[in-house]
Design a protein around this motif. Structure first.
Motif, short mmCIF file in Angstrom:
data_model
loop_
_atom_site.label_atom_id
_atom_site.label_comp_id
_atom_site.label_asym_id
_atom_site.label_seq_id
_atom_site.Cartn_x
_atom_site.Cartn_y
_atom_site.Cartn_z
N ALA A 60 0.73 -1.28 -0.03
CA ALA A 60 0.02 0.06 0.05
C ALA A 60 0.93 1.19 -0.03
N GLU B 220 1.86 1.70 -3.46
CA GLU B 220 0.89 2.25 -4.31
C GLU B 220 0.64 3.83 -4.26
N GLU B 221 0.55 4.11 -2.88
CA GLU B 221 0.51 5.62 -2.60
C GLU B 221 1.67 6.58 -3.41
N ASN C 186 2.79 5.54 -5.98
CA ASN C 186 2.69 5.72 -7.52
C ASN C 186 1.55 6.64 -7.95
N GLN D 254 2.32 7.28 -14.95
CA GLN D 254 1.67 6.00 -15.03
C GLN D 254 2.16 4.88 -15.93
N HIS E 60 8.12 -1.52 -10.97
CA HIS E 60 7.86 -2.80 -10.31
C HIS E 60 8.74 -4.06 -11.01
N ARG F 46 -2.80 -7.09 -8.71
CA ARG F 46 -2.83 -5.99 -8.09
C ARG F 46 -2.02 -4.90 -8.54
N LEU F 47 -0.66 -5.35 -8.82
CA LEU F 47 0.27 -4.45 -9.39
C LEU F 47 0.54 -4.76 -10.80
#
Length: 485
Positions: free
Chosen positions: A50, A53-54, A56, A61, A68, A478-479
């Motif tokens: 998480a 993700e924050e 990112n 994008q 990753h 998820r990623l």
């Protein structure tokens, strides 16, 4: 003329050496050396995926999957991109209260060779995106854990991993003890030159005592280091021109190598700007950056014309932040100058420590680099981007830079390298902190060395678990990840 009122009003106190030693010893009483040993993850530890993700959310994008992919190579490459995760973990660790200018991301791949303004090769820290004043232990823990993780990744035995990690923290402690004895200006002028590095390796290779295998490893390390230094001397703007640009219609243009290098004339991104607007924004930022350089350097840079600009992916943790290369031309087309332009953001440490005194993150990076490095690039500077809350810093690209390939290192060679890094980090801290107080805190025994080595083992195990969670997030969808770039 602008004057910093806070600086003008500052009263500087000057403690005696005895008082400074007492400060270090008192710090040891309320934060014993052994207290650094028993790290365990906090019960409310945030989800490491998480946190990534924050980060990112505000990155390019199309480059997030590249980031990753680079982190997914190994637990060590994951660690390189996980500075924010470790910053959250360090906030709960014991602190002596002895403050220095932190690198903020002092893992072993952020040390290397580069050219001083006098064109001598120096070994030093070379990444300051996360720099911030804070507890000296943070950098030591980040550095030492990186050696444990890299050594594990290279398949070393448990004993070899222990020895490599211990070598890094021991070198830090012993170097700080030496800096504590030195005159103030001698500390400031201290540096790790190419000659010092080679002498260290030659001494190890020429030892009459010790294991024959170790002497052979030291000799090989000397040869590899000499090759790295020789290659570094060829890495300049003219060499970059041959690798990164092509001559088209009477002028040089940066070659498109998507997604790693994309000239802005071809760039379509999520910035909300057209390629023309991106190029003009960089040119506007360039003029602003140039205007605020030191006068002699500004006049020197004015002799160069900005020719082309491209987005260029760099590093592991930085992937997805805005980064460009700018090609400039001097007297003619065989007189190039490449500058690197990187986006600066708030340090990951600012979530847990006092915020930077500098309003612009670019200035935070530049001022921290100048404080910690023995010598900094003459073109190092900062400016604001044209978009709201975007900040940049500038420096030369490939200015005789050289680095080791961590994955190719053998135990004895990594141990020698650990000693160089430990000394270098201590020298950087001694410039901004109090070497007398820090040395008094560390003491003469190996208690701190042992404690940080044990911490590093525990943290490496946590890093493995975080890497597994990250890999599962990629495999589950998820990623998103792109490998091999």
């Amino acid at each position: 003329m602008y004057e910093d009122r806070a600086v003008l009003d500052t009263v500087v106190e000057h403690a005696t050496v005895a008082e400074r030693k007492a400060t270090g010893k008192q710090a040891r009483e309320h934060t014993p050396l052994a207290s650094h040993t028993g790290w365990v993850p906090a019960a409310d530890r945030p989800d490491p995926v998480a946190l990534l993700e924050e980060q990112n959310l505000t990155r390019e994008q199309d480059l997030v999957p590249v980031r990753h992919g680079r982190m997914l190579v190994s637990p060590f490459t994951f660690y390189r991109g996980a500075a924010r995760i470790m910053a959250a973990d360090l906030k709960d660790t014991p602190r002596s209260g002895l403050i220095v200018q932190l690198c903020g991301d002092a893992h072993l791949s952020n040390f290397g060779l580069f050219a001083s303004p006098e064109r001598a090769l120096l070994f030093d820290l070379n990444d300051f995106d996360e720099t911030l004043p804070g507890p000296f232990e943070y950098d030591v823990q980040r550095m030492c854990a990186s050696f444990t993780i890299a050594a594990r990744n290279n398949g070393f035995t448990r004993s070899q991993i222990h020895d490599v990690t211990l070598a890094s923290v021991r070198a830090y402690r012993e170097a700080m003890a030496e800096f504590a004895k030195m005159r103030t200006m001698d500390v400031w002028y201290a540096r790790m030159t190419e000659e010092t590095v080679m002498a260290t390796l030659q001494a190890a290779a020429g030892r009459k005592s010790g294991d024959r295998t170790e002497r052979k490893a030291a000799l090989n390390a000397e040869k590899r280091t000499r090759a790295i230094a020789d290659k570094a001397r060829t890495r300049d703007s003219l060499q970059a021109l041959s690798k990164l640009a092509e001559f088209i219609d009477g002028e040089y243009r940066i070659i498109s190598q998507p997604p790693i290098i994309i000239p802005v004339r071809e760039l379509t991104t999520t910035t909300g700007l057209t390629p023309d607007a991106i190029e003009e924004s960089v040119r506007t930022a360039f003029r602003s950056y140039r205007a605020y350089l030191q006068d002699d350097r500004r006049q020197l840079l004015e002799r160069f014309e900005l020719v082309d600009v491209a987005r260029k992916v760099v590093g592991v943790g930085s992937v997805g932040t805005r980064a460009y290369i700018a090609l400039l031309q001097g007297r003619d087309q065989q007189d190039p100058l490449f500058l690197q332009v990187k986006e600066a953001r708030a340090s990951v440490l600012e979530d847990h420590l006092s915020r930077s005194r500098y309003e612009q993150p670019g200035e935070r990076v530049v001022q921290g680099q100048r404080m910690m490095q023995a010598a900094s690039d003459i073109y190092l500077g900062w400016t604001k981007g044209v978009q709201e809350n975007r900040y940049l810093y500038w420096r030369q690209l490939r200015d005789m830079k050289g680095s080791v390939v961590v994955e190719n290192m053998v135990p004895y060679g990594m141990g020698l390298y650990a000693g160089l890094c430990g000394w270098t980090l201590a020298r950087a801290h001694a410039r901004s902190g109090d070497p007398v107080a820090i040395a008094a805190y560390l003491g003469k025994s190996d208690a701190f060395d042992t404690a940080i080595t044990e911490f590093s083992v525990r943290y490496a195990e946590q890093n493995d678990r975080d890497f597994e969670a990250f890999a599962e997030a990629v495999h589950s969808g998820r990623l998103q990840s792109i490998a091999g770039l």
